[in-house]
Write an enzyme that holds these catalytic residues in place. Structure first.
Site, PDB file in Angstrom:
ATOM      1  N   ASP A  43      -5.131  -0.409   9.137  1.00  0.00           N
ATOM      2  CA  ASP A  43      -5.716  -1.917   8.235  1.00  0.00           C
ATOM      3  C   ASP A  43      -4.994  -2.951   8.561  1.00  0.00           C
ATOM      4  O   ASP A  43      -4.172  -2.647   9.894  1.00  0.00           O
ATOM      5  CB  ASP A  43      -4.965  -1.640   7.384  1.00  0.00           C
ATOM      6  CG  ASP A  43      -3.521  -0.814   6.540  1.00  0.00           C
ATOM      7  OD1 ASP A  43      -3.020  -1.064   7.591  1.00  0.00           O
ATOM      8  OD2 ASP A  43      -3.140  -0.568   5.405  1.00  0.00           O
TER       9      ASP A  43
ATOM     10  N   ASN B  78       1.474   3.394  -5.263  1.00  0.00           N
ATOM     11  CA  ASN B  78      -0.044   3.106  -6.220  1.00  0.00           C
ATOM     12  C   ASN B  78      -0.945   4.188  -5.662  1.00  0.00           C
ATOM     13  O   ASN B  78      -1.914   4.656  -6.452  1.00  0.00           O
ATOM     14  CB  ASN B  78      -0.364   1.987  -6.707  1.00  0.00           C
ATOM     15  CG  ASN B  78      -1.063   1.109  -5.348  1.00  0.00           C
ATOM     16  OD1 ASN B  78      -1.051   1.690  -4.226  1.00  0.00           O
ATOM     17  ND2 ASN B  78      -1.503   0.330  -5.400  1.00  0.00           N
TER      18      ASN B  78
ATOM     19  N   HIS C  33      -2.191   3.957  -3.031  1.00  0.00           N
ATOM     20  CA  HIS C  33      -3.148   3.801  -1.771  1.00  0.00           C
ATOM     21  C   HIS C  33      -2.650   4.553  -0.420  1.00  0.00           C
ATOM     22  O   HIS C  33      -1.819   5.221  -0.509  1.00  0.00           O
ATOM     23  CB  HIS C  33      -3.061   2.567  -1.622  1.00  0.00           C
ATOM     24  CG  HIS C  33      -1.675   2.278  -0.743  1.00  0.00           C
ATOM     25  ND1 HIS C  33      -1.447   0.328  -1.042  1.00  0.00           N
ATOM     26  CD2 HIS C  33      -1.039   2.280  -0.446  1.00  0.00           C
ATOM     27  CE1 HIS C  33      -0.938   0.388  -0.220  1.00  0.00           C
ATOM     28  NE2 HIS C  33      -0.114   1.260   0.341  1.00  0.00           N
TER      29      HIS C  33
ATOM     30  N   GLU D  12      -7.304   0.429  -2.442  1.00  0.00           N
ATOM     31  CA  GLU D  12      -6.307   0.028  -3.700  1.00  0.00           C
ATOM     32  C   GLU D  12      -6.619   0.763  -4.792  1.00  0.00           C
ATOM     33  O   GLU D  12      -8.370   1.289  -4.713  1.00  0.00           O
ATOM     34  CB  GLU D  12      -5.903  -1.422  -3.627  1.00  0.00           C
ATOM     35  CG  GLU D  12      -5.219  -1.999  -2.506  1.00  0.00           C
ATOM     36  CD  GLU D  12      -3.404  -2.125  -2.294  1.00  0.00           C
ATOM     37  OE1 GLU D  12      -3.350  -0.426  -3.440  1.00  0.00           O
ATOM     38  OE2 GLU D  12      -3.232  -2.949  -2.196  1.00  0.00           O
TER      39      GLU D  12
HETATM   40  P1  PGA Z   1       5.732   2.936   3.350  1.00  0.00           P
HETATM   41  O1  PGA Z   1       4.148   1.329   3.321  1.00  0.00           O
HETATM   42  O2  PGA Z   1       5.835   3.464   4.482  1.00  0.00           O
HETATM   43  O3  PGA Z   1       6.582   0.848   3.979  1.00  0.00           O
HETATM   44  O4  PGA Z   1       6.368   3.074   1.889  1.00  0.00           O
HETATM   45  C1  PGA Z   1       3.280   3.001   2.547  1.00  0.00           C
HETATM   46  C2  PGA Z   1       1.858   2.815   2.472  1.00  0.00           C
HETATM   47  O5  PGA Z   1       1.703   1.105   1.617  1.00  0.00           O
HETATM   48  O6  PGA Z   1       1.445   2.913   3.337  1.00  0.00           O
END
Ligand code: PGA
Length: 242
Positions: free
Chosen positions: A67, A135, A137, A142
């Site tokens: 992404d 959340n 995702h 999302e």
């Molecule tokens: P993080 O992010 O590894 O910084 O916890 C994970 C994500 O949001 O996919």
């Protein structure tokens, strides 16, 4: 969904790297999808170390970023492609075999279509490594995102922007849109490895493990995939295991 729990972040990073290295050894032309975020940094360190020590050769690997922020140019140091280049792509000499979504593209819809074609041209993803948002995702999908979604433009959730704020200097506007491989795109990978570390992920891990698949928890879509591993450290597993 296979679940594996290791002691801590260090063990998680080593185990995730070992899985990637194993797949690259088995199939040198492996096509990877790669995550950005705090969680995979340790895994990238392990992979770079393996490369420096001559334990692996990424010479035939292809890498795709999962992404990107919309409107953030690839050269900007806050872009996800910059992050991936810094932590993994450049140190292992993969720059010519790395594709990523161009967040600065004037026609983002066309860029999403280009990306799908680029992945297909490499024969599809072999291994998608994913982080996990608080959340639920995966990549920038999302809640609620349809499970058959393809690469698309998204409005970022408040919790995602908050979690990513630490990457931006004070006062710097945090992007509110992104571009991401869709859940359908990710589900077409031959194999999926999800890594989650720390107590902040424990509640969402518990929901994923116990809930029926629902678009309100994008990662729950992975339960329908035949070859998924959820790799957790003890802290991320607490909400569900105890
Ligand atoms: P993080 O992010 O590894 O910084 O916890 C994970 C994500 O949001 O996919």
């Amino acid at each position: 969904m296979k679940i594996e729990i290791v002691a801590d972040y260090e063990a998680l990073s080593k185990r995730a790297a070992a899985i990637v290295l194993d797949r690259v050894t088995q199939r040198p032309e492996t096509v990877l999808a790669l995550p950005t975020g705090n969680t995979p940094i340790g895994m990238y360190k392990q992979l770079v170390q393996a490369y420096w020590e001559g334990r692996t050769d990424f010479g035939q690997v292809w890498a795709f970023a999962l992404d990107e922020y919309a409107e953030v140019p690839a050269e900007d140091r806050h872009s996800f492609s910059s992050f991936l280049r810094h932590h993994f792509i450049d140190p292992v000499g993969l720059a010519a075999r790395f594709d990523h979504l161009r967040g600065e593209a004037s026609d983002l819809e066309a860029e999403c279509k280009r990306y799908e074609l680029s992945i297909a041209a490499r024969g599809g993803l072999d291994l998608a490594v994913l982080g996990l948002g608080v959340n639920g995702h995966i990549a920038f999908n999302e809640p609620p995102t349809p499970f058959d979604s393809r690469t698309h433009v998204v409005d970022l959730a408040g919790s995602t922007r908050e979690a990513n704020a630490s990457y931006f200097p004070d006062g710097f506007p945090i992007p509110n849109r992104g571009v991401t491989m869709g859940i359908g795109t990710i589900l077409e990978a031959q194999e999926i490895l999800v890594i989650a570390s720390g107590s902040s992920k424990a509640p969402i891990v518990a929901r994923i493990v116990t809930a029926e698949p629902t678009v309100d928890i994008p990662a729950s879509a992975l339960k329908g995939h035949p070859h998924v591993m959820l790799l957790l450290d003890e802290e991320a597993a607490t909400g569900w295991k105890d």
